[in-house]
Scaffold this motif. Sequence first.
Motif, PDB file in Angstrom:
ATOM      1  N   LEU A 485      47.520  44.073   9.832  1.00  0.00           N
ATOM      2  CA  LEU A 485      48.154  44.657  11.011  1.00  0.00           C
ATOM      3  C   LEU A 485      47.371  45.897  11.430  1.00  0.00           C
ATOM      4  O   LEU A 485      47.159  46.802  10.628  1.00  0.00           O
ATOM      5  N   ASN A 486      46.942  45.928  12.671  1.00  0.00           N
ATOM      6  CA  ASN A 486      46.286  47.097  13.250  1.00  0.00           C
ATOM      7  C   ASN A 486      47.166  47.556  14.411  1.00  0.00           C
ATOM      8  O   ASN A 486      47.155  46.957  15.484  1.00  0.00           O
ATOM      9  N   TRP A 487      47.943  48.621  14.170  1.00  0.00           N
ATOM     10  CA  TRP A 487      48.966  48.988  15.145  1.00  0.00           C
ATOM     11  C   TRP A 487      49.136  50.508  15.128  1.00  0.00           C
ATOM     12  O   TRP A 487      49.662  51.071  14.184  1.00  0.00           O
ATOM     13  N   GLY A 488      48.682  51.150  16.159  1.00  0.00           N
ATOM     14  CA  GLY A 488      48.765  52.601  16.209  1.00  0.00           C
ATOM     15  C   GLY A 488      49.855  53.107  17.132  1.00  0.00           C
ATOM     16  O   GLY A 488      50.382  52.365  17.974  1.00  0.00           O
ATOM     17  N   ASN A 489      50.160  54.367  16.986  1.00  0.00           N
ATOM     18  CA  ASN A 489      51.163  55.027  17.816  1.00  0.00           C
ATOM     19  C   ASN A 489      50.425  55.849  18.873  1.00  0.00           C
ATOM     20  O   ASN A 489      49.923  56.936  18.591  1.00  0.00           O
ATOM     21  N   PHE A 490      50.343  55.298  20.085  1.00  0.00           N
ATOM     22  CA  PHE A 490      49.561  55.928  21.133  1.00  0.00           C
ATOM     23  C   PHE A 490      50.419  56.185  22.365  1.00  0.00           C
ATOM     24  O   PHE A 490      51.498  55.607  22.526  1.00  0.00           O
ATOM     25  N   ASP A 491      49.904  57.025  23.227  1.00  0.00           N
ATOM     26  CA  ASP A 491      50.534  57.268  24.524  1.00  0.00           C
ATOM     27  C   ASP A 491      49.828  56.392  25.554  1.00  0.00           C
ATOM     28  O   ASP A 491      48.624  56.564  25.808  1.00  0.00           O
ATOM     29  N   PHE A 492      50.568  55.454  26.138  1.00  0.00           N
ATOM     30  CA  PHE A 492      49.974  54.511  27.074  1.00  0.00           C
ATOM     31  C   PHE A 492      50.264  54.945  28.516  1.00  0.00           C
ATOM     32  O   PHE A 492      51.427  55.142  28.881  1.00  0.00           O
ATOM     33  N   PRO A 493      49.232  55.084  29.317  1.00  0.00           N
ATOM     34  CA  PRO A 493      49.455  55.468  30.716  1.00  0.00           C
ATOM     35  C   PRO A 493      50.151  54.346  31.477  1.00  0.00           C
ATOM     36  O   PRO A 493      49.940  53.160  31.204  1.00  0.00           O
ATOM     37  N   ALA A 494      50.976  54.731  32.440  1.00  0.00           N
ATOM     38  CA  ALA A 494      51.664  53.741  33.265  1.00  0.00           C
ATOM     39  C   ALA A 494      50.660  53.067  34.193  1.00  0.00           C
ATOM     40  O   ALA A 494      49.688  53.681  34.649  1.00  0.00           O
ATOM     41  N   ALA A 495      50.889  51.805  34.462  1.00  0.00           N
ATOM     42  CA  ALA A 495      49.978  51.030  35.317  1.00  0.00           C
ATOM     43  C   ALA A 495      50.305  51.285  36.781  1.00  0.00           C
ATOM     44  O   ALA A 495      50.624  50.361  37.548  1.00  0.00           O
ATOM     45  N   THR A 496      50.198  52.548  37.188  1.00  0.00           N
ATOM     46  CA  THR A 496      50.467  52.937  38.566  1.00  0.00           C
ATOM     47  C   THR A 496      49.199  53.480  39.202  1.00  0.00           C
ATOM     48  O   THR A 496      48.322  54.012  38.529  1.00  0.00           O
ATOM     49  N   LYS A 497      49.130  53.350  40.518  1.00  0.00           N
ATOM     50  CA  LYS A 497      47.988  53.831  41.295  1.00  0.00           C
ATOM     51  C   LYS A 497      46.669  53.284  40.747  1.00  0.00           C
ATOM     52  O   LYS A 497      45.682  54.013  40.593  1.00  0.00           O
ATOM     53  N   ILE A 498      46.681  51.991  40.432  1.00  0.00           N
ATOM     54  CA  ILE A 498      45.460  51.356  39.933  1.00  0.00           C
ATOM     55  C   ILE A 498      44.950  50.352  40.960  1.00  0.00           C
ATOM     56  O   ILE A 498      45.671  49.956  41.883  1.00  0.00           O
ATOM     57  N   LEU A 499      43.715  49.960  40.801  1.00  0.00           N
ATOM     58  CA  LEU A 499      43.138  48.922  41.648  1.00  0.00           C
ATOM     59  C   LEU A 499      43.839  47.608  41.378  1.00  0.00           C
ATOM     60  O   LEU A 499      44.177  47.302  40.223  1.00  0.00           O
ATOM     61  N   ASP A 500      44.070  46.821  42.434  1.00  0.00           N
ATOM     62  CA  ASP A 500      44.586  45.482  42.167  1.00  0.00           C
ATOM     63  C   ASP A 500      43.435  44.580  41.762  1.00  0.00           C
ATOM     64  O   ASP A 500      42.261  44.997  41.771  1.00  0.00           O
ATOM     65  N   GLY A 501      43.744  43.358  41.399  1.00  0.00           N
ATOM     66  CA  GLY A 501      42.711  42.459  40.885  1.00  0.00           C
ATOM     67  C   GLY A 501      41.574  42.245  41.851  1.00  0.00           C
ATOM     68  O   GLY A 501      40.391  42.236  41.457  1.00  0.00           O
ATOM     69  N   GLN A 502      41.876  42.082  43.155  1.00  0.00           N
ATOM     70  CA  GLN A 502      40.827  41.844  44.135  1.00  0.00           C
ATOM     71  C   GLN A 502      39.950  43.070  44.310  1.00  0.00           C
ATOM     72  O   GLN A 502      38.721  42.978  44.396  1.00  0.00           O
ATOM     73  N   GLN A 503      40.567  44.248  44.330  1.00  0.00           N
ATOM     74  CA  GLN A 503      39.780  45.480  44.447  1.00  0.00           C
ATOM     75  C   GLN A 503      38.882  45.682  43.235  1.00  0.00           C
ATOM     76  O   GLN A 503      37.742  46.152  43.359  1.00  0.00           O
ATOM     77  N   ALA A 504      39.388  45.315  42.058  1.00  0.00           N
ATOM     78  CA  ALA A 504      38.583  45.445  40.842  1.00  0.00           C
ATOM     79  C   ALA A 504      37.361  44.542  40.912  1.00  0.00           C
ATOM     80  O   ALA A 504      36.247  44.950  40.552  1.00  0.00           O
ATOM     81  N   VAL A 505      37.558  43.306  41.390  1.00  0.00           N
ATOM     82  CA  VAL A 505      36.439  42.373  41.511  1.00  0.00           C
ATOM     83  C   VAL A 505      35.403  42.911  42.493  1.00  0.00           C
ATOM     84  O   VAL A 505      34.191  42.886  42.226  1.00  0.00           O
ATOM     85  N   GLU A 506      35.862  43.409  43.643  1.00  0.00           N
ATOM     86  CA  GLU A 506      34.931  43.919  44.649  1.00  0.00           C
ATOM     87  C   GLU A 506      34.157  45.117  44.124  1.00  0.00           C
ATOM     88  O   GLU A 506      32.945  45.238  44.336  1.00  0.00           O
ATOM     89  N   THR A 507      34.847  46.009  43.413  1.00  0.00           N
ATOM     90  CA  THR A 507      34.183  47.188  42.849  1.00  0.00           C
ATOM     91  C   THR A 507      33.173  46.794  41.784  1.00  0.00           C
ATOM     92  O   THR A 507      32.047  47.316  41.734  1.00  0.00           O
ATOM     93  N   PHE A 508      33.567  45.862  40.921  1.00  0.00           N
ATOM     94  CA  PHE A 508      32.694  45.409  39.835  1.00  0.00           C
ATOM     95  C   PHE A 508      31.439  44.757  40.400  1.00  0.00           C
ATOM     96  O   PHE A 508      30.309  45.066  39.981  1.00  0.00           O
ATOM     97  N   LEU A 509      31.620  43.840  41.359  1.00  0.00           N
ATOM     98  CA  LEU A 509      30.483  43.084  41.878  1.00  0.00           C
ATOM     99  C   LEU A 509      29.626  43.897  42.842  1.00  0.00           C
ATOM    100  O   LEU A 509      28.491  43.511  43.123  1.00  0.00           O
ATOM    101  N   LYS A 510      30.146  45.022  43.319  1.00  0.00           N
ATOM    102  CA  LYS A 510      29.322  45.879  44.167  1.00  0.00           C
ATOM    103  C   LYS A 510      28.165  46.456  43.362  1.00  0.00           C
ATOM    104  O   LYS A 510      27.040  46.608  43.870  1.00  0.00           O
ATOM    105  N   ASN A 511      28.429  46.793  42.113  1.00  0.00           N
ATOM    106  CA  ASN A 511      27.398  47.373  41.248  1.00  0.00           C
ATOM    107  C   ASN A 511      26.752  46.348  40.334  1.00  0.00           C
ATOM    108  O   ASN A 511      25.663  46.585  39.814  1.00  0.00           O
ATOM    109  N   ARG A 512      27.435  45.236  40.109  1.00  0.00           N
ATOM    110  CA  ARG A 512      26.843  44.149  39.329  1.00  0.00           C
ATOM    111  C   ARG A 512      26.990  42.857  40.123  1.00  0.00           C
ATOM    112  O   ARG A 512      27.834  42.016  39.825  1.00  0.00           O
ATOM    113  N   PRO A 513      26.200  42.702  41.176  1.00  0.00           N
ATOM    114  CA  PRO A 513      26.358  41.539  42.057  1.00  0.00           C
ATOM    115  C   PRO A 513      26.046  40.232  41.343  1.00  0.00           C
ATOM    116  O   PRO A 513      25.175  40.173  40.471  1.00  0.00           O
ATOM    117  N   LEU A 514      26.777  39.189  41.731  1.00  0.00           N
ATOM    118  CA  LEU A 514      26.497  37.859  41.195  1.00  0.00           C
ATOM    119  C   LEU A 514      25.133  37.416  41.697  1.00  0.00           C
ATOM    120  O   LEU A 514      24.881  37.360  42.898  1.00  0.00           O
TER     121      LEU A 514
END
Length: 737
Positions: A485-514
């Motif tokens: 078991l590998n299980w730590g006690n951490f503070d997890f940030p809320a998934a707010t104000k993040i890029l959605d999946g499409q924005q993440a793809v566009e950002t990723f492929l802008k710098n690493r184009p297919l």
Amino acid sequence: MVRIWRRLLAWGLMALLLLSFFPGIAVAGDTPAVSLEEAIRAVKDNFNIPKEYNIFTSSYNSYDNRQTWSLHWNAPGEPGGSFNADVDAKTGEILNMNTWKPEKRPEPGLRLPVISAAEARRVAVELLNRLAASYVPELQPLPDDNQLIPLNNYGPVSYTFRWQRVVNGIPFPGNGVTITVRGDDGQVTNYNLNWTKVDFPAATGAISPEKAREVFASAGMLELQYYLQPPVRPLAAGEKRPVLLVYRLSHPSRGLIDALSGKPLDLGNGGWFDKGGAGGMGDASLEMARKAAALQGGTQSKPLSPEEMKEIEKTAKLISREEAIAAVKKWVDIPAGLTLRSANLYADWQDPEIRSWNLTWSSDKPQTGKVNFMSARVNAGNGELLGFDLPSTPSGNDRSGKLDRKAAQRLVEDFLQKVQPQRFKEVRLDENSRPGWEPVIMEDGKNPAVQYFYYRRLVNGIPFPGNGINVTVDAVAGRITSYNLNWGNFDFPAATKILDGQQAVETFLKNRPLTLSYTRIYSPGGPGQGELRLVYQPLGDTSSATSDMIDARTGQFLDWEGKPIAQQPRPYRFNDIAGNFAEKEINLLGQAGLFGEYGDAFRPDENITVVSMLRAMLMARNGVWGYKDMKDEEILKRARDEKWLQEDLQAGATVSRELLAKFLIRFLNLERAARVEGIYKVPYSDAGSLAPGSLGYVALTWGLGILKGNGSTFEPNHTVTRAEAAAALVRALQVKQ
């Protein structure tokens, strides 16, 4: 008849002797077209091998339809030295070369390159045209302007140049040429030709880049994850490692899309591909363990510190060794004949607030086919079973397992529901994390002897690969042999104000184009050269670092520490220093990654601050890594630790010429000499205006050519500019002590 038998025996002995010398030669058809003598001459005609490297050995290798001569020249005794080369035994081409010669104990002072980058490139290009002329039409030079030049005296500066293969206008990152040239004498220290001789699939029928982007997005190549920054130093009491929200390239295809079928590439079980210049950041983990120190009391009692008292109070609340053993026995049968050998109480490497018992058992008389060893871990705070390990399948890995994948999974999940009922609800089986060498079903249809399972932790429904549960099943005996078991006690940030999946793809492929490219796909047991495929893959800028992970909020690419790659040290080519008196020195420091506070602007006439000067000094002495983003307060602390900063100054304070003299003399470890009184004179008319105790520092900087003031005057209170500071630092680095 006896004569014939003797002749056959003689030929047999000769064949065995040849095989002992050339183990790769299996049959007569494998005899090399290029002789050993021809291979040696090819190397000596193109490279200068030092005469003192007079111990020579060779070997012949035949593998993956390729035959090579490996040649080795070595110097006898100390300090040694070597020159190695591989020659294609079919064509006589030199495939690679590397050489090493011992360096004399370096003298103090900066070791400036004698050969410029442009001159080194000319050397590399000349060698390329001589050794790989037939390949040059398919080679494309890669950018080489992102190489940091270290400011140290541990070895000569080297320049590395790379060429990437392009076939039918399509890059093949896995093929190309790399050449390294020394900056002190222009000698080539490394040459490598990597060339695949196969038929390339035509690019006709390939899907469009737009279609590839659609496939990349719809396949879910990027996964939203929590990412745990790996530990790079021991944690302080109560400190936790930060957890980041990231989008990460974690699809089984590793981002590869078959350019002909338009589907994510199936790498198969245990498959991998030649990334070449694509870059990418692998998972990084570093285990750190600390053992509790035994306290030895003296005859006279001494008071305990608050920290020591706190540790004693924590330890008093922990379960005993016997209770830890009982916690293990609750869930695992300890094999008969094993004796407890050690029981260590230690702080968890992820969270020092957690203490664990580490228990080991072994047999006094080990026997083949029986379990002779076992280990287990127990949370010393609550008695939770953290893990156990038994030897893998004493019955042998070559036997077929009686449990198939589904049956083994049921065994695992029945166990986890008992031992970890709550945490089992917070995990999900990750089939892609199985060891690549262990298939689910053997080729003959039999079940493998061992089955591996990894359950990833989910937090707020988001995968957290940094935590989870590993379980191993002996499918022959039908039992669990490993649980961790590998299980730590951490503070997890809320998934707010993040890029959605499409924005993440566009950002990723802008710098690493297919990019439509060729790559080789390897699989266990497959052809050694791999299967050549036409694919779309996300390729990054070959002149800079890249990764498979971006910050889910900012979209910045992150390195393995979770830090923005854009903030990593890099060379600077300052755009505002042309014609400056210190242009040469500033350029040198920029190539080393120093003075990058303003990016590619240096601002030579701006006053240097205390923290900027000390940061540059630390980088010059220790290298740029770790200091670029270090907080100002930490820079001042490090400088005080080095005894460079002894004055009570703020980070943003300006630096006088007198203070700069003190900084640089301390930097050169000459302060003891500077403090000697009554022996120094300086040719400055304003020497009387120097502060008490400063004369020795100013005299040494004048004598060593580091600071000359304004000719006849020193002007100790003159505020130093960034250009003046850079010039003085380079002069200090050039001092031979």
